[in-house]
Design an enzyme around this catalytic site. Structure first.
Site: not given
Ligand code: SAH
Length: 366
Positions: A108, A121, A128, A132, A135, A352
């Site tokens: 994406e 973006c 990944c 987390c 995510c 994302c």
């Molecule tokens: N892997 C990198 C780049 C991803 S950036 C990182 O972790 O920074 C995407 C951002 O969105 C990150 O801060 C991630 O933690 C956040 N994110 C992912 N899923 C999310 C969700 N369900 N709600 C809010 N933030 C989320």
């Protein structure tokens, strides 16, 4: 009588060979390729013009190059390794692209419209492995790293879509699917190409990279001394809570992470952005804000509060508006720079991993 036992033969599925995208190369690398192929190095400038200014879609359009050179380029490189599967536009102007890679995986890319410009973006990995708990990108694990050219092409393709309305990509955020610091070399090549004046010429201060907190890479990145904006997905004010949300906190503990961040800000003189997702009832109370303010005290920074994006497979809930404002106010009272992130394209699954998650079933059969 001895019986011959036939062992079952395991047929390993051949991974498709990925052809190299021409967008992986810096001008100096293109010059080397030209020399190696008996061509004049100045042709690199012409080729970059065709790629990044005129934005052609075939080698044959490169009309000031000989047919022989065009054929050689076509033999060694692909001009487009991504094909557009879906292009969805939201009411607020956000456009989400689902691209298919050479080996069938999909990724994406999101274009966001701001008052200050057009921001893309980009994704750095298919899936990944960071895991987390909130995510969507990590749900199927990591399939593979993207090559630098595959990341550059995402921006080029979005730029081609913007060409139709006479606009330009002005900003890039590396905040799509994947952990950029887990694909460090490709990420660095990508940064160099899009920043290069012969490439997309996007200013370093208009580029942001975000990491979940891979400490050794943070030190490495600090030492690169770039003017690129740097964000850390912090999400918790203490080790225990962070570990609940992000398994990476097991390998890279919060106090060490904060030390690495201090090193970054001191070494580069630049401020860091802390991404802090607000997960209802988990990390969103005033006492968490107080603890966060103490944790980051003295660090040149900015905090971005992200109300959780709904992910069907995850059971996190949104923080009520009043609590979001109380959290913000508490940080402000401690003198912390803070903003609440505005949502883009919520009607088109722009967060994302959400669109791709819908396509992912196909990949599991790959
Ligand atoms: N892997 C990198 C780049 C991803 S950036 C990182 O972790 O920074 C995407 C951002 O969105 C990150 O801060 C991630 O933690 C956040 N994110 C992912 N899923 C999310 C969700 N369900 N709600 C809010 N933030 C989320």
């Amino acid at each position: 009588m001895d019986q011959e036992i036939q062992k079952p033969v395991r047929v390993k599925k051949e991974k498709p060979q990925l052809r190299q995208s021409i967008y992986s190369l810096l001008p100096e690398e293109m010059q080397t390729w030209l020399k190696d192929n008996g061509e004049k190095p100045f042709r690199a400038g012409q080729i970059f013009d065709w790629l990044y200014i005129k934005r052609v879609t075939t080698f044959d359009e490169m009309s000031n190059l000989s047919k022989e050179l065009r054929d050689k380029l076509a033999a060694d490189f692909e001009l487009s390794t991504l094909s557009t599967l879906i292009k969805q536009e939201s009411k607020d102007g956000t456009i989400k692209f689902l691209f298919q890679l050479q080996d069938g995986y999909s990724i994406e890319t999101v274009l966001m419209r701001h008052e200050y410009g057009n921001s893309v973006c980009v994704t750095t990995q298919v899936g990944c492995r960071i895991g987390c708990s909130f995510c969507a990108s990590t749900l199927g694990g990591l399939k593979r790293h993207l090559l630098a050219g595959e990341i550059v092409e995402q921006v080029v393709n979005v730029q081609k879509a913007l060409d139709e309305v006479g606009e330009r990509v002005s900003h890039v955020v590396i905040m799509g699917i994947g952990e950029p610091f887990d694909n460090y070399d490709a990420m660095m090549s990508f940064l160099k190409v899009i920043n290069h004046e012969k490439g997309l010429n996007i200013g370093a201060r208009h580029i942001t990279v975000s990491t979940s907190g891979i400490i050794p890479s943070i030190y490495k990145f600090a030492d690169e001394q770039l003017q690129i904006n740097f964000a850390l997905s912090l999400h918790a004010p203490n080790q225990e809570l962070r570990l609940r949300l992000m398994p990476i906190a097991k390998a890279y503990k919060l106090p060490d992470l904060i030390e690495a961040i201090r090193y970054y800000t001191e070494k580069t003189g630049r401020r860091v952005s802390f991404e802090y997702g607000l997960f209802g009832g988990v990390n969103d109370q005033v006492e968490h804000a107080e603890e966060l303010a103490r944790l980051i005290k003295g660090i040149k920074c900015h905090v971005n509060l992200i109300p959780v994006n709904y992910v069907p497979e995850r059971d996190y809930v949104r923080t009520p508006k009043n609590d979001i404002f109380s959290f913000e106010k508490t940080l402000k009272n401690h003198g912390v720079n803070v903003t609440i992130r505005r949502e883009h394209g919520s009607d088109i699954d722009a967060a994302c991993g959400q669109l791709r998650a819908k396509e992912r079933k196909q990949e599991t059969t790959n």
